[in-house]
Each structure stands twice: as structure tokens, then as C-alpha cells.
Design an enzyme around this catalytic site. Structure first.
Site, PDB file in Angstrom:
ATOM      1  N   HIS A 193       0.818  -1.301  -0.099  1.00  0.00           N
ATOM      2  CA  HIS A 193      -0.094  -0.021   0.087  1.00  0.00           C
ATOM      3  C   HIS A 193       0.914   1.263   0.058  1.00  0.00           C
ATOM      4  O   HIS A 193       0.320   2.324  -0.315  1.00  0.00           O
ATOM      5  CB  HIS A 193      -0.941  -0.060   1.330  1.00  0.00           C
ATOM      6  N   ASP A 252      -4.920  -6.408  -7.129  1.00  0.00           N
ATOM      7  CA  ASP A 252      -5.148  -5.526  -5.842  1.00  0.00           C
ATOM      8  C   ASP A 252      -5.437  -4.098  -6.454  1.00  0.00           C
ATOM      9  O   ASP A 252      -5.088  -3.915  -7.843  1.00  0.00           O
ATOM     10  CB  ASP A 252      -3.791  -5.733  -5.105  1.00  0.00           C
TER      11      ASP A 252
END
Length: 507
Positions: A195, A264
């Protein structure tokens, strides 16, 4: 001029190919009742799916109305959500079942109980009209300092992870909900959260933890999610999400996966900072992804990804055959899962708490002769702020202790104090004459927790220590921060619960 108006008619793709390209997108959005006009236009043109987050959830009735509204616009629209349990999910306001995180389930190591927990989560999704669950996590928790997998994994042993994946996938499938094993080919061997930055796993092919993904494929998992992780021994230049060698040769040929491979979220910095979301969408689809997720609610980002894909199709940079193949898989997934089942059978509301209770571990003897020793305690709960992409947030140990022992006091600390020594002095004064409980969550990753805990133990060597992440020394360990995990730990601390449920670390 909006993105929807960017493409001149003379350069437009055939309608069927335009719809095909839209099938390959999954979009996040803002709102709980009103569907944004931009999203409506995307759905009209064939958008493959939407992903819901906490921002889209007010209560159960509202979520069901929202999913009905979305599906009325296009019956084959997939409506998905991250729903791992154990504090990783977005449906707490919609009465989500309380189940512990995966690691706690792995500690108990009862696949039947894991199936009951997965069934509760999937049954709840089906009742809300959500038919795609971006779970379970198939990663193996390998690196002690991994910042992102940890208690989201079922454990550190690939075979244990594999048997719990099978139980989860089969239970979810029985509810008519699509599961998604993630993050292929594994995120547990990294020291970085993708992230926030590029994550790297330096292991060669024969050392990767592929057994859980093979087990997921054998169990018939309909979706896999790729990892934004670079594996230099497999592809030195690109993360798995963008690598044809990993998504094609390894996933499709070696593992024989024929379902939908979804990326993702593209706004994660491992992709966005180096490639940009739009280029990431194009490269991922070219590499073998079938759908790409743009989870941020800013639909301009989704539109930029869409425009990049359409432009690459017009120029030939992205082959039509690749997008047709991807969209075909998405259509088959939608045929099987997009429409919710009818009446939803009840699920076991006690499965999660049973699992959490059985998972609690501590020093031999604590929780047996020691039951009740911390009644009226002052509880200091140290934990990092909830991860914005993962956690619903709001759970704390003090609240759960007070639910079973209203005489307890305490505080939650979610970040480094300006003066830890003064804070420790203040806590020691307030807790004088009462038992002191000091709880940490993965203190090895957060030095401020270690420092404050050490200061408190200097003042109160008698303090009872609790770990709400992975095990930490001799602390009582809940193996997760989901509400069920914290309630189970609270019961042990206060003596309210099943006598003898706590065993040593080797039990």
C-alpha cells in the site's frame, strides 16, 4: 469535458468491444444511497463490478437497498467487498458477524470451525446482496517483520494455511458467494506494505509458498488476487500484478488456474507511484489480469484507467484477444455469482466467539488458577491506528473488558506520546491500588509501544501483559484485534468465560 466524452465517434470502438473493456474494471465510489451519475454511465457501458467500503455502509437495510439499486441497473454487475473477518472488513455497521482473524483460526486448527466462521461471513454477505468476497488470505506469514499480512494469514505453515483455505472456500461457495484467494504468489515474505511502497520477495521459485494457492485452485476458488510484489528471481522488472511471466506462465500454466485473476487496488503506491493507475491498468490486463480494481471513490481515476485501456485497444498496444479472453472469464463469473440466491439460511452466530475463545494463549496457569485476578483493572491498550484500506476500526480491549467487568477503567493509546515518561507516571497514579493490564499490538513493529510498555512495567512490574497481534514474549495472546478476539481476551483477564480455555504457547 468529462472522460465519458473524451473519445471522438470516429475513433470509437465497436460497442461490443467497448463493453468488453468495461467488463475488466471494478470501481469504488462514494455514497450510501445515491449512485453517482458517472458510475451509472460506466455501468451502462458494461462495468464488470463495484467494490464497497465502509464509506458505503450505514446499516444492513441500507446496504441491501444499495445492492438492489446497483443490480437493477445491470443484473450481471458483480458487487464485492473485502470481508476477511477479525477486524478486516467494512460491514461492522451492517451487523457483520464477529469472527476472529485467520491466524486465530489457524491456532485453533479446526477446519470445521473455520468453515462455520466463513459460512457466517458469506451468509451475511448473501443477505446483503453482496456476492463477491475478496477473501480469504492465502499468504503465509513468513517474515517476522512483515507489516501487512501478520494475523490476516492462517499461519506460518503452508500446509496449515492450505487446509483452512479449502474449508473457507468450500463454505463460501456453498452460500453462492464468490471467494478470492490473495495475494498471488504471496505477500508474506516481504518487509514492505505494498500500500505504501514497492515490496520485494527475493526468494527463488522453489522456495515460494505456492502450496496454499495450489490448494485454493484445487478447491475451485473462482477468483485469485495478484500481489503488488516484485519477485526478482521470477521477473526482475515488474511486480506480479504487471508480470506476464508470473500471471501467465506461473498462474495459468503451472497452477492451471482458469478463473478470474483480479488485481489488488491500482491506487496502492507500489503501482501508482511508479507506473500510475492508468498505465497500471493497461499493463496488468496485457500481462494476464482479467479485472483491475480501482478502489478509491474518485471516479476520475477509474475513468482515466478506462480511457487508457480503450486507447490501447484502438492503437493495438493492448491486443483485442487478451481483453476478450479476460471479459469472457468475467462474464462466466457473473453468470455464476452476480445474482444473489433467494432466501438466505441462518448462520451460526456463536462460531466466531467460540473460535476466538479457543485461540487465546498465555502462560501456563494463567486463566486457570489466575481467573479473576484482574477484576477492576486499569487497562492500557496500545495499538496502531486502523489501516485505512483494511480496518473498520473502533474496537479496543478496554471496551470489551468493561462489557464483562463494568468496574474496569483505562485508556486506548494509538500513537506515540510526546512525553512517554510523563504518560507512564500519570497512568501509574490513576491505576494505583488496581491491577494494571498493558496490551500491545505487534510492538516489535512499533517502537513507541515498546517504549511505553517498558516505562509502565518499570513502575508496575506486576502488570499483566496482553498481545493483540502476533505473540509477544510471555503475554497473553489473542492473535488478532477483531471484536471476537478482544472479547475472548477480556473474558480470560476477568475470569468471565470457560475455565481452562487458556493454554501455554505449545498447546
Amino acid at each position: 469535458m468529462t472522460h465519458a466524452e473524451h473519445v471522438p465517434l470516429s475513433a470509437a470502438l465497436p460497442v461490443d468491444l467497448d463493453e468488453t473493456a468495461h467488463r475488466c474494471l471494478v470501481a469504488g465510489f462514494e455514497g450510501t444511497t445515491v449512485v453517482p451519475d458517472t458510475l451509472k454511465r460506466l455501468v451502462d457501458r458494461g462495468l464488470g463490478g463495484v467494490i464497497l467500503f465502509t464509506r458505503n455502509v450505514r446499516d444492513a437495510e441500507q446496504v441491501r437497498r444499495l445492492t438492489d439499486t446497483l443490480r437493477a441497473m445491470r443484473p450481471d454487475l458483480l458487487v464485492g467487498i473485502d470481508n476477511e473477518g477479525g477486524g478486516i472488513g467494512h460491514l461492522v455497521a451492517a451487523d457483520a458477524p464477529d469472527v476472529p482473524g485467520n491466524f486465530a483460526l489457524g491456532v485453533v486448527d479446526d477446519p470445521g470451525l473455520t468453515a462455520r466462521c466463513a459460512d457466517a461471513l458469506a451468509g451475511h454477505l448473501a443477505a446483503l446482496g453482496i456476492t463477491a468476497s475478496y477473501a480469504p488470505v492465502a499468504d503465509v506469514q513468513l517474515q517476522p517483520d512483515n507489516p501487512i499480512v501478520r494475523t490476516r494469514a492462517f499461519g506460518t505453515d503452508p500446509e496449515l494455511v492450505s487446509r483452512h483455505l479449502r474449508a473457507w472456500i468450500e463454505a463460501t461457495e456453498a452460500r453462492g458467494v464468490a471467494s478470492c484467494a490473495k495475494h498471488f504468489p504471496g505477500h508474506g515474505g516481504t518487509l514492505t506494505d505494498s500500500h505504501h511502497d514497492v515490496a520485494v520477495d527475493p526468494r527463488p521459485y522453489d522456495e515460494l509458498d505456492l502450496a496454499p494457492f495450489r490448494a485454493a485452485v484445487a478447491a475451485g476458488v473462482p477468483m485469485l488476487m495478484s500481489a503488488h510484489v516484485v519477485f526478482p528471481e521470477l521477473d526482475a522488472n515488474r511486480p506480479a500484478t504487471l508480470s506476464r511471466r508470473i500471471l501467465g506462465d506461473l498462474l495459468r500454466v503451472d497452477l492451471g488456474f482458469e478463473g478470474v485473476l483480479v488485481s489488488d487496488a491500482l491506487e496502492m503506491k507500489a503501482i501508482a507511484d511508479r507506473y500510475g493507475e492508468a498505465a497500471g491498468a493497461r499493463i496488468a490486463l496485457a500481462a494476464g489480469a482479467d479485472q483491475v480494481i480501482v478502489a478509491v471513490p474518485d471516479l476520475e481515476v477509474t475513468l482515466s484507467c478506462r480511457d487508457e485501456v480503450l486507447g490501447a485497444l484502438r492503437s493495438g498496444l493492448l491486443p483485442e484477444e487478451r481483453v476478450l479472453e479476460a471479459a469472457g472469464r468475467v462474464r462466466r463469473l457473473a453468470e455464476r455469482y452476480a445474482t444473489p440466491a433467494g432466501a438466505v439460511a441462518a448462520w451460526d452466530p456463536e462460531a466466531g466467539l467460540e473460535a476466538a475463545r479457543r485461540a487465546v494463549r498465555g502462560q501456563d496457569g494463567f486463566g486457570r488458577d489466575g481467573f479473576g485476578q484482574v477484576r477492576g483493572a486499569h487497562v492500557v491498550d496500545l495499538f496502531p491506528p486502523p489501516h485505512p484500506a483494511l480496518n473498520w476500526g473502533g474496537e479496543d480491549l478496554l471496551s470489551e473488558v468493561r462489557a464483562v467487568d463494568p468496574t474496569a477503567t483505562g485508556t486506548a493509546v494509538t500513537g506515540e506520546a510526546a512525553d512517554p515518561s510523563s504518560l507512564a507516571d500519570g497512568i501509574a497514579r490513576v491505576a494505583a491500588g488496581a491491577p494494571l493490564v498493558v496490551a500491545t499490538c505487534d510492538a516489535d513493529l512499533h517502537p513507541w509501544q515498546r517504549h511505553l510498555r517498558a516505562a509502565l512495567l518499570t513502575r508496575r512490574p506486576d502488570a499483566v501483559q496482553v498481545a493483540t497481534g502476533l505473540p509477544d514474549g510471555e503475554a497473553l495472546c489473542s492473535y488478532g484485534r477483531g471484536r471476537a478476539n478482544l472479547r475472548a481476551a477480556a473474558e480470560v483477564l476477568t475470569g468471565v468465560g470457560v475455565v481452562g480455555q487458556v493454554r501455554g504457547q505449545g498447546g
